[in-house]
Design a protein around this motif. Structure first.
Motif, PDB file in Angstrom:
ATOM      1  N   PHE A 220       0.861  -1.188   0.000  1.00 45.92           N
ATOM      2  CA  PHE A 220       0.000   0.000   0.000  1.00 45.92           C
ATOM      3  C   PHE A 220       0.897   1.238   0.000  1.00 45.92           C
ATOM      4  O   PHE A 220       1.835   1.329   0.803  1.00 45.92           O
ATOM      5  N   VAL A 221       0.614   2.166  -0.859  1.00 44.58           N
ATOM      6  CA  VAL A 221       1.477   3.347  -1.002  1.00 44.58           C
ATOM      7  C   VAL A 221       0.648   4.619  -0.784  1.00 44.58           C
ATOM      8  O   VAL A 221      -0.423   4.757  -1.390  1.00 44.58           O
ATOM      9  N   GLY A 222       1.126   5.488   0.093  1.00 55.21           N
ATOM     10  CA  GLY A 222       0.479   6.794   0.282  1.00 55.21           C
ATOM     11  C   GLY A 222      -0.690   6.783   1.234  1.00 55.21           C
ATOM     12  O   GLY A 222      -1.401   7.791   1.352  1.00 55.21           O
ATOM     13  N   PHE A 223      -0.937   5.678   1.900  1.00 59.38           N
ATOM     14  CA  PHE A 223      -2.032   5.611   2.886  1.00 59.38           C
ATOM     15  C   PHE A 223      -1.565   6.170   4.226  1.00 59.38           C
ATOM     16  O   PHE A 223      -0.401   6.014   4.590  1.00 59.38           O
ATOM     17  N   GLU A 224      -2.484   6.798   4.959  1.00 59.03           N
ATOM     18  CA  GLU A 224      -2.141   7.379   6.262  1.00 59.03           C
ATOM     19  C   GLU A 224      -1.913   6.291   7.296  1.00 59.03           C
ATOM     20  O   GLU A 224      -1.011   6.389   8.110  1.00 59.03           O
ATOM     21  N   THR A 225      -2.800   5.264   7.311  1.00 61.60           N
ATOM     22  CA  THR A 225      -2.650   4.206   8.335  1.00 61.60           C
ATOM     23  C   THR A 225      -2.488   2.845   7.660  1.00 61.60           C
ATOM     24  O   THR A 225      -2.866   2.655   6.531  1.00 61.60           O
TER      25      THR A 225
END
Ligand SMILES: Cc1cc2nc3c(=O)[nH]c(=O)nc-3n(C[C@H](O)[C@H](O)[C@H](O)COP(=O)(O)O)c2cc1C
Length: 225
Positions: A220-225
């Motif tokens: 997962f890229v660029g997700f906050e959590t």
């Protein structure tokens, strides 16, 4: 059937009832499957749906040639033999199947019978040969698109109570398949699907194969959590 029930419930079926599948039902399944997306909507796939005597001739021809040691002649690239985690997964599902069927590790005859079953299209009443238009040879999108429609097909079949197993074993002797299914010269054979009504008493049909986790497969890229 709900979508989740189809996707989670489907598994490969390798034992079938001796009961014909109506042509109208196969048409319904194909119509659903052919809603699959393809590269630029090219729809490179075609289907030869074989039953009865022609299918029996394919089973016999495949078996004869494999038993007499004629090298396989699949019409797609197979790459290197599996190693590492890929080999482990291949062995893993084979172990599950052999254990369900009560075939011991040193039971050479039992193992041979199992392999021959694949060359006979698992004695299914129907075999669907998936082909693609030869003019598209060389594009990796084409096998990708064939995979999409084939997955949609086995799920559509499952939603109608039919079982299926996608397989390479049935098309290992492509001249046999070409002859008896009447495959046109402008088509390349991609894969076969054995199709029919599942035999609920056939032990291997209960096998649920394992999957790696989403965590293992995904970045997962660029997700906050
Ligand atoms: C491209 C492809 C080729 C396959 N070839 C064979 C085959 O030759 N013989 C066989 O028994 N199963 C074959 N399978 C079925 C796989 O073993 C099966 O899909 C996999 O183990 C996952 O199990 P599941 O379908 O029950 O979820 C094939 C599946 C795919 C997608």
């Amino acid at each position: 059937m709900e979508f989740d029930d189809v996707v989670r419930g489907r598994r490969s079926i390798r034992g079938f009832l001796d009961k014909p599948v109506p042509k109208a039902l196969i048409v319904e399944v194909l119509e659903l499957a052919m809603r699959a997306p393809t590269s630029l909507n090219t729809q490179p796939w075609n289907f030869y749906v074989v039953t009865g005597e022609p299918l029996d001739r394919i089973r016999a021809g495949n078996t004869e040639r494999m038993v007499s040691g004629i090298p396989q002649s699949r019409e797609f690239r197979t790459g290197q033999p599996f190693a590492g985690q890929h080999r482990d997964r291949q062995v893993g599902v084979a172990k599950q199947l052999f254990s369900a069927m009560g075939i011991a590790r040193d039971d050479k005859e039992g193992r041979q019978d199992w392999v021959l079953r694949g060359f006979r299209q698992f004695d299914a009443p129907v075999c669907i040969i998936v082909t693609y238009d030869r003019v598209l040879d060389g594009s990796d999108d084409t096998p990708f698109d064939c995979g999409a429609v084939t997955t949609a097909l086995v799920n559509a079949a499952w939603s109608r109570g039919l079982g299926a197993v996608i397989n390479s074993q049935g098309i290992m002797q492509s001249p046999v398949v070409r002859e008896h299914a009447g495959i046109a010269d402008d088509q390349v054979i991609m894969k076969s699907i054995a199709l029919g009504w599942p035999d609920e008493t056939f032990p291997a049909n209960a096998v649920v194969s394992e999957r790696k986790s989403v965590e293992e497969a995904t970045v997962f890229v660029g997700f906050e959590t």
